[in-house]
Structures are given as structure tokens and as C-alpha cells.
Design a protein around this motif. Structure first.
Motif, PDB file in Angstrom:
ATOM      1  N   TYR A 181       0.867  -1.331  -0.085  1.00 56.56           N
ATOM      2  CA  TYR A 181       0.018  -0.010  -0.035  1.00 56.56           C
ATOM      3  C   TYR A 181       1.075   1.340  -0.003  1.00 56.56           C
ATOM      4  CZ  TYR A 181      -3.655   3.406   1.077  1.00 56.56           C
ATOM      5  OH  TYR A 181      -4.795   4.337   0.925  1.00 56.56           O
ATOM      6  N   ALA A 182       2.168   1.308   0.692  1.00 51.88           N
ATOM      7  CA  ALA A 182       2.949   2.164   0.494  1.00 51.88           C
ATOM      8  C   ALA A 182       3.242   2.659  -0.739  1.00 51.88           C
ATOM      9  CB  ALA A 182       4.134   2.002   1.587  1.00 51.88           C
ATOM     10  N   GLU A 183       3.474   1.539  -1.694  1.00 46.66           N
ATOM     11  CA  GLU A 183       3.936   1.904  -3.046  1.00 46.66           C
ATOM     12  C   GLU A 183       2.967   2.569  -3.833  1.00 46.66           C
ATOM     13  OE1 GLU A 183       6.760   1.439  -4.618  1.00 46.66           O
ATOM     14  OE2 GLU A 183       7.629   0.973  -2.493  1.00 46.66           O
ATOM     15  N   VAL A 184       1.869   2.353  -3.556  1.00 42.40           N
ATOM     16  CA  VAL A 184       0.817   2.797  -4.416  1.00 42.40           C
ATOM     17  C   VAL A 184       0.065   4.119  -3.934  1.00 42.40           C
ATOM     18  CG1 VAL A 184       0.061   0.522  -5.437  1.00 42.40           C
ATOM     19  CG2 VAL A 184      -1.075   1.304  -3.577  1.00 42.40           C
ATOM     20  N   SER A 185       0.338   4.261  -2.439  1.00 42.81           N
ATOM     21  CA  SER A 185      -0.242   5.495  -2.058  1.00 42.81           C
ATOM     22  C   SER A 185       0.771   6.813  -1.668  1.00 42.81           C
ATOM     23  CB  SER A 185      -0.914   5.117  -0.453  1.00 42.81           C
ATOM     24  OG  SER A 185       0.089   4.867   0.389  1.00 42.81           O
ATOM     25  N   GLY A 186       1.989   6.367  -1.653  1.00 49.02           N
ATOM     26  CA  GLY A 186       3.237   7.240  -1.439  1.00 49.02           C
ATOM     27  C   GLY A 186       3.276   7.606   0.062  1.00 49.02           C
ATOM     28  N   ASP A 187       2.507   6.814   0.849  1.00 51.96           N
ATOM     29  CA  ASP A 187       2.760   6.819   2.482  1.00 51.96           C
ATOM     30  C   ASP A 187       3.426   6.024   2.689  1.00 51.96           C
ATOM     31  OD1 ASP A 187       2.496   7.051   4.928  1.00 51.96           O
ATOM     32  OD2 ASP A 187       0.112   6.870   5.037  1.00 51.96           O
ATOM     33  N   HIS A 188       4.825   6.235   2.893  1.00 54.07           N
ATOM     34  CA  HIS A 188       5.993   5.649   3.424  1.00 54.07           C
ATOM     35  C   HIS A 188       6.392   5.659   4.927  1.00 54.07           C
ATOM     36  CE1 HIS A 188       6.793   3.987  -0.771  1.00 54.07           C
ATOM     37  NE2 HIS A 188       6.672   5.051  -1.123  1.00 54.07           N
ATOM     38  N   ASN A 189       5.313   6.236   5.807  1.00 54.63           N
ATOM     39  CA  ASN A 189       5.662   6.007   7.131  1.00 54.63           C
ATOM     40  C   ASN A 189       6.146   4.742   7.466  1.00 54.63           C
ATOM     41  OD1 ASN A 189       5.249   5.884   9.941  1.00 54.63           O
ATOM     42  ND2 ASN A 189       3.873   7.549   9.744  1.00 54.63           N
ATOM     43  N   PRO A 190       7.327   4.726   8.207  1.00 45.51           N
ATOM     44  CA  PRO A 190       7.818   3.391   8.620  1.00 45.51           C
ATOM     45  C   PRO A 190       7.261   2.524   9.706  1.00 45.51           C
ATOM     46  CG  PRO A 190       9.083   5.253   9.681  1.00 45.51           C
ATOM     47  CD  PRO A 190       8.003   5.802   8.580  1.00 45.51           C
ATOM     48  N   ILE A 191       6.145   3.127  10.169  1.00 49.58           N
ATOM     49  CA  ILE A 191       5.115   2.258  11.180  1.00 49.58           C
ATOM     50  C   ILE A 191       4.427   1.239  10.387  1.00 49.58           C
ATOM     51  CG2 ILE A 191       5.039   3.905  12.993  1.00 49.58           C
ATOM     52  CD1 ILE A 191       2.115   4.251  11.917  1.00 49.58           C
ATOM     53  N   HIS A 192       4.338   1.244   8.925  1.00 47.05           N
ATOM     54  CA  HIS A 192       3.687   0.377   8.155  1.00 47.05           C
ATOM     55  C   HIS A 192       4.604  -0.568   7.304  1.00 47.05           C
ATOM     56  CE1 HIS A 192       0.120   2.848   8.978  1.00 47.05           C
ATOM     57  NE2 HIS A 192       0.698   3.897   8.313  1.00 47.05           N
ATOM     58  N   THR A 193       5.836   0.132   7.222  1.00 47.81           N
ATOM     59  CA  THR A 193       6.852  -0.658   6.139  1.00 47.81           C
ATOM     60  C   THR A 193       8.013  -1.427   7.056  1.00 47.81           C
ATOM     61  OG1 THR A 193       8.004   1.308   5.808  1.00 47.81           O
ATOM     62  CG2 THR A 193       5.942   0.774   4.365  1.00 47.81           C
ATOM     63  N   SER A 194       8.356  -0.956   8.308  1.00 49.20           N
ATOM     64  CA  SER A 194       9.637  -1.363   8.878  1.00 49.20           C
ATOM     65  C   SER A 194       9.384  -1.968  10.318  1.00 49.20           C
ATOM     66  CB  SER A 194      10.451  -0.364   8.977  1.00 49.20           C
ATOM     67  OG  SER A 194      11.444  -0.414   9.762  1.00 49.20           O
ATOM     68  N   ARG A 195       9.960  -3.177  10.603  1.00 46.04           N
ATOM     69  CA  ARG A 195       9.783  -3.603  11.880  1.00 46.04           C
ATOM     70  C   ARG A 195      10.258  -2.697  12.902  1.00 46.04           C
ATOM     71  NH1 ARG A 195       8.460  -8.681  14.493  1.00 46.04           N
ATOM     72  NH2 ARG A 195       7.778  -9.518  12.429  1.00 46.04           N
ATOM     73  N   ILE A 196      11.577  -2.126  12.472  1.00 44.16           N
ATOM     74  CA  ILE A 196      12.223  -1.312  13.523  1.00 44.16           C
ATOM     75  C   ILE A 196      11.531   0.182  13.520  1.00 44.16           C
ATOM     76  CG2 ILE A 196      14.431   0.200  13.525  1.00 44.16           C
ATOM     77  CD1 ILE A 196      15.770  -2.086  12.278  1.00 44.16           C
ATOM     78  N   GLY A 197      10.952   0.603  12.350  1.00 48.08           N
ATOM     79  CA  GLY A 197      10.144   1.865  12.521  1.00 48.08           C
ATOM     80  C   GLY A 197       8.987   1.564  13.245  1.00 48.08           C
ATOM     81  N   ALA A 198       8.380   0.513  13.396  1.00 46.62           N
ATOM     82  CA  ALA A 198       7.034   0.281  14.044  1.00 46.62           C
ATOM     83  C   ALA A 198       7.671   0.200  15.665  1.00 46.62           C
ATOM     84  CB  ALA A 198       6.406  -1.310  13.589  1.00 46.62           C
ATOM     85  N   ARG A 199       8.655  -0.578  15.839  1.00 48.88           N
ATOM     86  CA  ARG A 199       8.999  -0.696  17.079  1.00 48.88           C
ATOM     87  C   ARG A 199       9.254   0.791  17.897  1.00 48.88           C
ATOM     88  NH1 ARG A 199      12.620  -6.184  17.176  1.00 48.88           N
ATOM     89  NH2 ARG A 199      10.865  -7.621  17.295  1.00 48.88           N
ATOM     90  N   LEU A 200       9.904   1.550  17.009  1.00 49.78           N
ATOM     91  CA  LEU A 200      10.099   3.047  17.643  1.00 49.78           C
ATOM     92  C   LEU A 200       8.970   3.800  18.117  1.00 49.78           C
ATOM     93  CD1 LEU A 200      12.844   4.253  14.845  1.00 49.78           C
ATOM     94  CD2 LEU A 200      13.122   3.604  17.225  1.00 49.78           C
ATOM     95  N   PHE A 201       7.648   3.413  17.239  1.00 52.39           N
ATOM     96  CA  PHE A 201       6.468   3.935  18.202  1.00 52.39           C
ATOM     97  C   PHE A 201       5.486   2.990  18.744  1.00 52.39           C
ATOM     98  CE2 PHE A 201       7.543   6.471  14.276  1.00 52.39           C
ATOM     99  CZ  PHE A 201       7.525   7.796  14.823  1.00 52.39           C
ATOM    100  N   GLY A 202       6.237   1.918  19.436  1.00 54.18           N
ATOM    101  CA  GLY A 202       5.693   1.199  20.301  1.00 54.18           C
ATOM    102  C   GLY A 202       4.922   0.074  19.895  1.00 54.18           C
ATOM    103  N   PHE A 203       5.011  -0.334  18.511  1.00 58.86           N
ATOM    104  CA  PHE A 203       4.394  -1.452  17.924  1.00 58.86           C
ATOM    105  C   PHE A 203       5.211  -2.773  17.697  1.00 58.86           C
ATOM    106  CE2 PHE A 203       1.887   2.394  16.220  1.00 58.86           C
ATOM    107  CZ  PHE A 203       0.838   2.067  16.765  1.00 58.86           C
ATOM    108  N   PRO A 204       4.903  -3.823  18.176  1.00 63.51           N
ATOM    109  CA  PRO A 204       5.944  -4.864  18.067  1.00 63.51           C
ATOM    110  C   PRO A 204       6.086  -5.277  16.408  1.00 63.51           C
ATOM    111  CG  PRO A 204       3.622  -5.734  18.625  1.00 63.51           C
ATOM    112  CD  PRO A 204       3.656  -4.141  18.621  1.00 63.51           C
ATOM    113  N   LYS A 205       5.146  -4.910  15.472  1.00 61.10           N
ATOM    114  CA  LYS A 205       5.086  -5.163  14.142  1.00 61.10           C
ATOM    115  C   LYS A 205       4.657  -4.168  13.561  1.00 61.10           C
ATOM    116  CE  LYS A 205       2.998  -9.115  14.581  1.00 61.10           C
ATOM    117  NZ  LYS A 205       2.462 -10.641  14.309  1.00 61.10           N
TER     118      LYS A 205
END
Length: 302
Positions: free
Chosen positions: A209-233
Motif C-alpha cells: 500500500y505504501a508503494e501505491v499510496s506514497g505513504d511510506h511511514n515506517p510504522i507500516h513498512t519497517s519492523r524497526i520503525g514500528a517498534r520506535l513507535f511502540g508497535f511490535p510489528k
């Protein structure tokens, strides 16, 4: 560049206390049909010569980001929580030339901070054919430890989060109230309605969805990025979930309608969720649930 400016917005600086009184516009926007086909595949829509109701949100997203990363915006974009979205749409041909306008409106207090709306309008031939209202919550420092259940610091990303009150229309979408199964109690007490369908949401949903929407927020695309905001995945984009619901109702929706959703608990990827939909006489009620509610929505006449 927009995400770099969003990150820079976290640096201490003086910000205005009001929303900017300006509208960003882009004229003569044409849809790339290959991109539309990719979007349809990711969200589950059939290929068609008309736009899905959620597609113009993508066209307006860059303008919305430009608006919210501006120095005259009262909140840093990283940390905002997308709590609700309302779309009013007419049937729009895929080859239509659109004019897009985006502005921010209706700054108001909330128990956990302040809310505001980002309003996007698409016009064709001088007539409005689509309107989207995205409601965001900026949490105050005093409530930082008491964010809405499951809320994600979405950085302007349409991430699935808990509702922060009412929908943009001022009414709760189906299932948003505890009586309808949308409460915030322990997961063991949550009993969703019978499923109309069971969806398996693969781990690549966020990156696709990031590829088609342009929304590359790392909480959606990266495990590390998600963990930085408190999500396990990584978590699914809330607007993907909304689009997937409308795709499931495709062929049963009128040519013009309003669809209003409240984003609840985020969908951790991969996931297995249930989709429930029921006609209301004038439209539809629908919801997506896992062990907790993820999204609740309603389709009504425009």
C-alpha cells in the motif's frame, strides 16, 4: 523530502496556535491508469473505468502533507493520530481531469489534546465530485501517557487507530459505541458480530500500500520503525482497511454516497480479521475486527 521536513518538525520551535488560513491546490490532475490498476489490486477493487471512492485521497495526500509540514502549522506532523475519515463521492471516470484543493479546518479541543480536520476536494469541470475529511488528534503533553487505546503516532499517515470521539459527521459509525461491540475493555470481553468474510492480511500489505499510496511511514513498512513507535510489528494503513471494506461492497453501493469510518485498534501484520457488513435500508454498516475492533463504518446517502 516531505518526510524529512516532517522529521525536522520534531525540533523545538515556536508554532502558531491556529490553523493556517490557506488552501493548497493542484489543477489538471490526471490519473495514471497503470497506477490505478496497481491500487485496485492492492485494495481488492475490480478493474474499472471509474475511480474507487478512496482513490482521490491518494491524489490529495501530497498536498495534505505539504500543508502539515509547513512552518505555519500548529502541530508537528509526526505524532498526529488519524482517528476518522469521511468521504463523499460521485462516480468519477478514470480519465477525468481533476482539480484538487486541500485546507485545514475546525480546530477544536479534545479530552486528550486538540483535533482538526484536513479537508480535500476534487472538482471536475468546475463542479465538486469528491470530498474527503480526515480528522487528526494532536495529543497534549499532559495526556501523552494516556493516548487512545491502540492509537499510533501516525505522522499524518492514515493508520488504524482508536476513535477520538465522534466521526467527522458528528455521528458514530456502526459499532463505534461499546454497546455495539466497539468498547475498549479487555479483549476477552469483546464479541464481534458474525463475520461476513474472513480476511488474511499478509505481511507485505503495508509495503504494497505504501508503494501505491506514497505513504511510506515506517510504522507500516519497517519492523524497526514500528517498534520506535511502540508497535511490535508493522501495522496496516487505516485507509487500506477502509478501501478493502469498500471493495468488499463493490457492486452494492450507489453511484453517490458518503462513507464514514472511525479507526480503532491497528492491524498488526500479518493478521487474520473478520469483516462484517449489513444493509441498513438507506446504506450499509460495516466493521473489521480481530481480538479487538479495528474499524467501524457506515455508508449513507450523500
Amino acid at each position: 523530502m516531505l518526510y524529512l521536513r516532517a522529521a525536522a518538525g520534531l525540533l523545538p520551535t515556536r508554532r502558531p496556535s491556529t490553523l493556517p488560513d490557506r488552501t493548497l491546490t493542484q489543477s489538471g490532475v490526471r490519473v495514471d491508469l497503470a497506477h490505478l490498476a496497481a491500487y485496485d489490486r492492492v485494495c481488492g477493487f475490480r478493474l474499472s473505468d471509474t475511480l474507487p471512492a478512496t482513490y482521490p485521497h491518494l491524489l490529495a495526500f501530497p498536498l495534505a502533507m505539504r500543508l502539515m509540514v509547513g512552518s505555519d502549522f500548529p502541530f508537528p506532523v509526526i505524532g498526529l493520530v488519524h482517528v476518522a475519515n469521511r468521504i463523499t463521492a460521485r462516480s468519477v471516470r478514470a480519465d477525468a481531469e481533476l482539480d484538487i484543493a486541500v485546507h485545514a479546518d475546525n480546530l477544536r479541543p479534545h479530552a486528550k489534546g486538540r483535533q482538526f480536520d484536513v479537508v480535500a476536494v476534487a472538482s471536475h469541470g468546475g463542479s465538486e465530485v469528491w470530498r474527503g475529511v480526515s480528522t487528526y488528534l494532536s495529543r497534549s503533553a499532559s495526556s501523552a501517557g494516556a493516548s487512545p487505546a491502540g492509537a499510533s503516532p501516525a505522522g499524518a499517515s492514515p493508520a488504524g487507530t482508536s476513535p477520538a470521539g465522534t466521526s467527522p459527521a458528528g455521528t458514530s459509525p456502526a459499532g463505534a459505541s461499546p454497546a455495539a461491540g466497539g468498547g475498549r475493555g479487555p479483549a476477552s470481553t469483546f464479541h464481534p458480530p458474525p463475520a461476513s468474510a474472513i480476511w488474511r492480511v499478509p505481511p507485505r500489505t503495508g509495503t504494497d500500500y505504501a508503494e501505491v499510496s506514497g505513504d511510506h511511514n515506517p510504522i507500516h513498512t519497517s519492523r524497526i520503525g514500528a517498534r520506535l513507535f511502540g508497535f511490535p510489528k508493522p501495522i496496516a494503513h487505516g485507509m487500506w482497511t477502509k478501501a478493502r471494506c469498500l471493495a468488499a461492497l463493490e457492486g452494492r453501493l450507489p453511484g453517490e454516497y458518503t462513507v464514514d469510518v472511525a479507526f480503532k485498534q491497528p492491524i498488526l501484520l500479518p493478521a487474520r480479521v473478520s469483516f462484517h457488513a449489513a444493509p441498513t435500508g438507506t446504506g450499509w454498516e460495516f466493521r473489521v475486527d480481530g481480538k479487538r475492533p479495528h474499524l467501524a463504518g457506515v455508508v449513507t446517502p450523500p
